[in-house]
Design an enzyme around this catalytic site. Structure first.
Site, PDB file in Angstrom:
ATOM      1  N   HIS A 116       0.842  -1.203   0.000  1.00  0.00           N
ATOM      2  CA  HIS A 116       0.000   0.000   0.000  1.00  0.00           C
ATOM      3  C   HIS A 116       0.867   1.237   0.000  1.00  0.00           C
ATOM      4  CE1 HIS A 116       0.548   1.130   4.284  1.00  0.00           C
ATOM      5  NE2 HIS A 116       0.763  -0.163   4.426  1.00  0.00           N
TER       6      HIS A 116
ATOM      7  N   ASP B 158      -0.523   4.450   0.908  1.00  0.00           N
ATOM      8  CA  ASP B 158      -1.054   5.510   1.755  1.00  0.00           C
ATOM      9  C   ASP B 158      -0.352   5.521   3.113  1.00  0.00           C
ATOM     10  OD1 ASP B 158      -2.274   3.032   2.386  1.00  0.00           O
ATOM     11  OD2 ASP B 158      -3.863   4.050   3.453  1.00  0.00           O
TER      12      ASP B 158
ATOM     13  N   GLU C 280      -5.391   1.646   2.718  1.00  0.00           N
ATOM     14  CA  GLU C 280      -5.258   0.590   3.730  1.00  0.00           C
ATOM     15  C   GLU C 280      -5.231   1.163   5.141  1.00  0.00           C
ATOM     16  OE1 GLU C 280      -2.826  -1.744   6.530  1.00  0.00           O
ATOM     17  OE2 GLU C 280      -2.208   0.088   5.553  1.00  0.00           O
ATOM     18  N   GLU C 281      -4.568   2.278   5.329  1.00  0.00           N
ATOM     19  CA  GLU C 281      -4.401   2.846   6.669  1.00  0.00           C
ATOM     20  C   GLU C 281      -5.700   3.406   7.255  1.00  0.00           C
ATOM     21  OE1 GLU C 281      -1.907   2.316   8.432  1.00  0.00           O
ATOM     22  OE2 GLU C 281      -0.107   2.242   7.201  1.00  0.00           O
TER      23      GLU C 281
ATOM     24  N   ASP D 250       7.432   2.426   5.945  1.00  0.00           N
ATOM     25  CA  ASP D 250       6.301   1.546   5.686  1.00  0.00           C
ATOM     26  C   ASP D 250       6.518   0.784   4.379  1.00  0.00           C
ATOM     27  OD1 ASP D 250       3.824   0.350   6.024  1.00  0.00           O
ATOM     28  OD2 ASP D 250       2.731   2.197   6.269  1.00  0.00           O
TER      29      ASP D 250
END
Length: 98
Positions: A10, A12, A88-89, A52
């Protein structure tokens, strides 16, 4: 035949609580280290999502591009699926509903 393989990542980041932006990096003495600055301070990248999944997304896209560019072609033994998420977050509702 082999089942498909799914690779996911992801792009985001966790949203920043309004009004807290100026406090980012203060513990490290970096007043310029805002949530989305990407500033390098004392050898570390400061910013939301800097540690991340972004590097993983870049790595698998680079690998896919390299495999597809091979002059001999690329014929995997199984289907490869690449999934890149954008929400996703925050629970994935936008991507999930699509």
């Amino acid at each position: 035949t082999l089942k498909p393989a799914l690779v996911m990542c992801h792009l985001d980041v966790v949203p920043v609580e309004a009004g807290t932006e100026e406090h980012w990096g203060m513990a490290a003495g970096c007043s310029d280290c805002t949530p989305f600055s990407g500033k390098i301070h004392d050898g570390y990248v400061w910013g939301r999502g800097s540690l991340d999944m972004k590097s993983y997304c870049v790595a698998f896209l680079h690998a896919a591009e390299a495999l597809l560019a091979r002059t001999q072609g690329f014929n995997p033994e199984r289907t490869l699926l690449l999934a890149i998420g954008h929400d996703e977050e925050v629970g994935g509702a936008q991507g999930h509903s699509q």
